[in-house]
Design a protein around this motif. Structure first.
Motif, PDB file in Angstrom:
ATOM      1  N   THR A  34      12.021   8.756  -2.428  1.00  0.00           N
ATOM      2  CA  THR A  34      11.122   7.621  -2.204  1.00  0.00           C
ATOM      3  C   THR A  34      11.312   6.526  -3.240  1.00  0.00           C
ATOM      4  OG1 THR A  34       9.203   8.266  -3.566  1.00  0.00           O
ATOM      5  CG2 THR A  34       9.389   9.277  -1.370  1.00  0.00           C
ATOM      6  N   ALA A  35      12.204   6.733  -4.227  1.00  0.00           N
ATOM      7  CA  ALA A  35      12.271   5.822  -5.378  1.00  0.00           C
ATOM      8  C   ALA A  35      13.463   4.869  -5.357  1.00  0.00           C
ATOM      9  CB  ALA A  35      12.296   6.636  -6.673  1.00  0.00           C
ATOM     10  N   PHE A  36      13.167   3.579  -5.359  1.00  0.00           N
ATOM     11  CA  PHE A  36      14.159   2.560  -5.659  1.00  0.00           C
ATOM     12  C   PHE A  36      14.171   2.454  -7.182  1.00  0.00           C
ATOM     13  CE2 PHE A  36      12.765   1.478  -1.425  1.00  0.00           C
ATOM     14  CZ  PHE A  36      13.917   1.084  -0.788  1.00  0.00           C
ATOM     15  N   VAL A  55      10.181   2.128  -8.108  1.00  0.00           N
ATOM     16  CA  VAL A  55       9.174   1.812  -7.100  1.00  0.00           C
ATOM     17  C   VAL A  55       9.250   2.945  -6.100  1.00  0.00           C
ATOM     18  CG1 VAL A  55       8.405   0.226  -5.310  1.00  0.00           C
ATOM     19  CG2 VAL A  55       9.348  -0.680  -7.459  1.00  0.00           C
ATOM     20  N   ALA A  56       8.166   3.727  -6.041  1.00  0.00           N
ATOM     21  CA  ALA A  56       8.179   4.963  -5.241  1.00  0.00           C
ATOM     22  C   ALA A  56       6.826   5.173  -4.575  1.00  0.00           C
ATOM     23  CB  ALA A  56       8.503   6.155  -6.145  1.00  0.00           C
ATOM     24  N   ASP A  57       6.771   6.162  -3.705  1.00  0.00           N
ATOM     25  CA  ASP A  57       5.500   6.522  -3.088  1.00  0.00           C
ATOM     26  C   ASP A  57       4.495   6.877  -4.168  1.00  0.00           C
ATOM     27  OD1 ASP A  57       6.655   6.193  -0.611  1.00  0.00           O
ATOM     28  OD2 ASP A  57       6.693   8.331  -0.114  1.00  0.00           O
ATOM     29  N   SER A  58       3.278   6.387  -4.026  1.00  0.00           N
ATOM     30  CA  SER A  58       2.218   6.739  -4.966  1.00  0.00           C
ATOM     31  C   SER A  58       2.033   8.246  -4.949  1.00  0.00           C
ATOM     32  CB  SER A  58       0.915   6.046  -4.581  1.00  0.00           C
ATOM     33  OG  SER A  58       1.081   4.641  -4.650  1.00  0.00           O
ATOM     34  N   LEU A  79      10.205  11.905  -9.936  1.00  0.00           N
ATOM     35  CA  LEU A  79      11.093  10.753  -9.795  1.00  0.00           C
ATOM     36  C   LEU A  79      12.519  11.065 -10.200  1.00  0.00           C
ATOM     37  CD1 LEU A  79       8.727   7.941 -11.103  1.00  0.00           C
ATOM     38  CD2 LEU A  79       9.165   8.636  -8.735  1.00  0.00           C
ATOM     39  N   THR A  80      12.683  12.024 -11.137  1.00  0.00           N
ATOM     40  CA  THR A  80      14.002  12.430 -11.607  1.00  0.00           C
ATOM     41  C   THR A  80      14.046  13.943 -11.688  1.00  0.00           C
ATOM     42  OG1 THR A  80      14.198  10.413 -12.910  1.00  0.00           O
ATOM     43  CG2 THR A  80      15.680  12.215 -13.485  1.00  0.00           C
ATOM     44  N   VAL A  81      15.030  14.553 -11.025  1.00  0.00           N
ATOM     45  CA  VAL A  81      15.194  16.004 -11.066  1.00  0.00           C
ATOM     46  C   VAL A  81      16.546  16.279 -11.700  1.00  0.00           C
ATOM     47  CG1 VAL A  81      15.364  18.120  -9.718  1.00  0.00           C
ATOM     48  CG2 VAL A  81      13.768  16.313  -9.019  1.00  0.00           C
ATOM     49  N   TYR A  82      16.514  16.934 -12.885  1.00  0.00           N
ATOM     50  CA  TYR A  82      17.744  17.212 -13.622  1.00  0.00           C
ATOM     51  C   TYR A  82      18.421  18.459 -13.096  1.00  0.00           C
ATOM     52  CZ  TYR A  82      16.323  13.636 -16.869  1.00  0.00           C
ATOM     53  OH  TYR A  82      15.974  12.433 -17.415  1.00  0.00           O
ATOM     54  N   GLU A  83      19.755  18.428 -13.051  1.00  0.00           N
ATOM     55  CA  GLU A  83      20.544  19.588 -12.649  1.00  0.00           C
ATOM     56  C   GLU A  83      20.682  20.526 -13.834  1.00  0.00           C
ATOM     57  OE1 GLU A  83      24.242  18.160 -11.039  1.00  0.00           O
ATOM     58  OE2 GLU A  83      23.200  16.774  -9.708  1.00  0.00           O
ATOM     59  N   PRO A 130       0.821  -1.217   0.000  1.00  0.00           N
ATOM     60  CA  PRO A 130       0.000   0.000   0.000  1.00  0.00           C
ATOM     61  C   PRO A 130       0.855   1.266   0.000  1.00  0.00           C
ATOM     62  CG  PRO A 130      -0.838  -1.577   1.589  1.00  0.00           C
ATOM     63  CD  PRO A 130       0.487  -2.109   1.100  1.00  0.00           C
ATOM     64  N   GLY A 131       0.449   2.227  -0.849  1.00  0.00           N
ATOM     65  CA  GLY A 131       1.151   3.500  -0.907  1.00  0.00           C
ATOM     66  C   GLY A 131       2.328   3.522  -1.866  1.00  0.00           C
ATOM     67  N   LYS A 132       2.601   2.409  -2.553  1.00  0.00           N
ATOM     68  CA  LYS A 132       3.718   2.344  -3.498  1.00  0.00           C
ATOM     69  C   LYS A 132       3.201   2.089  -4.911  1.00  0.00           C
ATOM     70  CE  LYS A 132       7.141   2.819  -0.579  1.00  0.00           C
ATOM     71  NZ  LYS A 132       8.000   3.992  -0.591  1.00  0.00           N
ATOM     72  N   THR A 133       3.906   2.680  -5.892  1.00  0.00           N
ATOM     73  CA  THR A 133       3.584   2.524  -7.305  1.00  0.00           C
ATOM     74  C   THR A 133       4.848   2.170  -8.066  1.00  0.00           C
ATOM     75  OG1 THR A 133       1.746   4.081  -7.201  1.00  0.00           O
ATOM     76  CG2 THR A 133       2.739   3.764  -9.365  1.00  0.00           C
ATOM     77  N   MET A 134       4.698   1.293  -9.078  1.00  0.00           N
ATOM     78  CA  MET A 134       5.806   0.965  -9.965  1.00  0.00           C
ATOM     79  C   MET A 134       5.601   1.726 -11.273  1.00  0.00           C
ATOM     80  SD  MET A 134       7.247  -2.689 -11.351  1.00  0.00           S
ATOM     81  CE  MET A 134       5.744  -3.147 -12.173  1.00  0.00           C
ATOM     82  N   THR A 135       6.645   2.426 -11.716  1.00  0.00           N
ATOM     83  CA  THR A 135       6.617   3.182 -12.965  1.00  0.00           C
ATOM     84  C   THR A 135       7.829   2.783 -13.785  1.00  0.00           C
ATOM     85  OG1 THR A 135       5.586   5.057 -11.835  1.00  0.00           O
ATOM     86  CG2 THR A 135       6.610   5.502 -13.970  1.00  0.00           C
ATOM     87  N   SER A 136       7.611   2.507 -15.078  1.00  0.00           N
ATOM     88  CA  SER A 136       8.711   2.181 -15.981  1.00  0.00           C
ATOM     89  C   SER A 136       8.875   3.288 -17.002  1.00  0.00           C
ATOM     90  CB  SER A 136       8.442   0.863 -16.711  1.00  0.00           C
ATOM     91  OG  SER A 136       8.354  -0.190 -15.790  1.00  0.00           O
TER      92      SER A 136
END
Length: 142
Positions: free
Chosen positions: A70-72, A127-130, A135-139, A45-51
């Motif tokens: 929050t992301a593996f 796999v991160a918090d829903s 998920l990705t922050v570019y510099e 619960p509370g986790k979502t998988m995104t590809s």
């Protein structure tokens, strides 16, 4: 309704969420990223998988970036070879069929095509918090 996306002619079919199936997000440097799958994990619960499918032009690279706290992240090279450096570790080259794992909050200093003549691609699975959409922050590029 869930549609199917086929990745670079590999025959690997993934379900794509229509809301995510927009045009690829291009990054300067010859790399683009396009979400191809998103699913809440019913047993976590509370986790979502995104590809996300990341494509690199010959010699292409993406700017340094940090992943969500929050992301593996699991990365699998679909084609070509990818040069990668995470959290100040050694720079490694991964070839098609090889993979690596990144801890939450990982700082990705190098993410680029190892070839100047052939394209490359990878599938990144988060796999991160829903509801976590950063998920990705570019510099900033220098």
């Amino acid at each position: 309704m869930i549609s199917k996306a086929f990745l670079l002619g590999t025959g690997i079919a993934l379900a794509a969420v229509p809301a995510l199936a927009h045009s690829p997000q291009s990054r300067s440097g010859g790399a683009s990223a396009a979400p191809v799958f998103e699913q809440a994990l019913p047993n976590v619960p509370g986790k979502t998988m995104t590809s996300v499918l990341v494509r690199y032009a010959p010699g292409g690279k993406s700017p340094a970036h940090t992943h969500s706290k929050t992301a593996f992240v699991f990365a699998y090279v679909l084609s070509g070879s990818i040069r990668s450096q995470v959290n100040g570790g050694p720079v490694k080259v991964y070839r098609a069929g090889e993979s690596w794992f990144e801890e939450p909050g990982a700082h990705h200093q190098v993410s680029e095509n190892a070839s100047k003549t052939r394209p490359a691609s990878l599938l990144a699975v988060f796999v991160a918090d829903s509801g976590d959409r950063n998920l990705t922050v570019y510099e900033q590029e220098k």
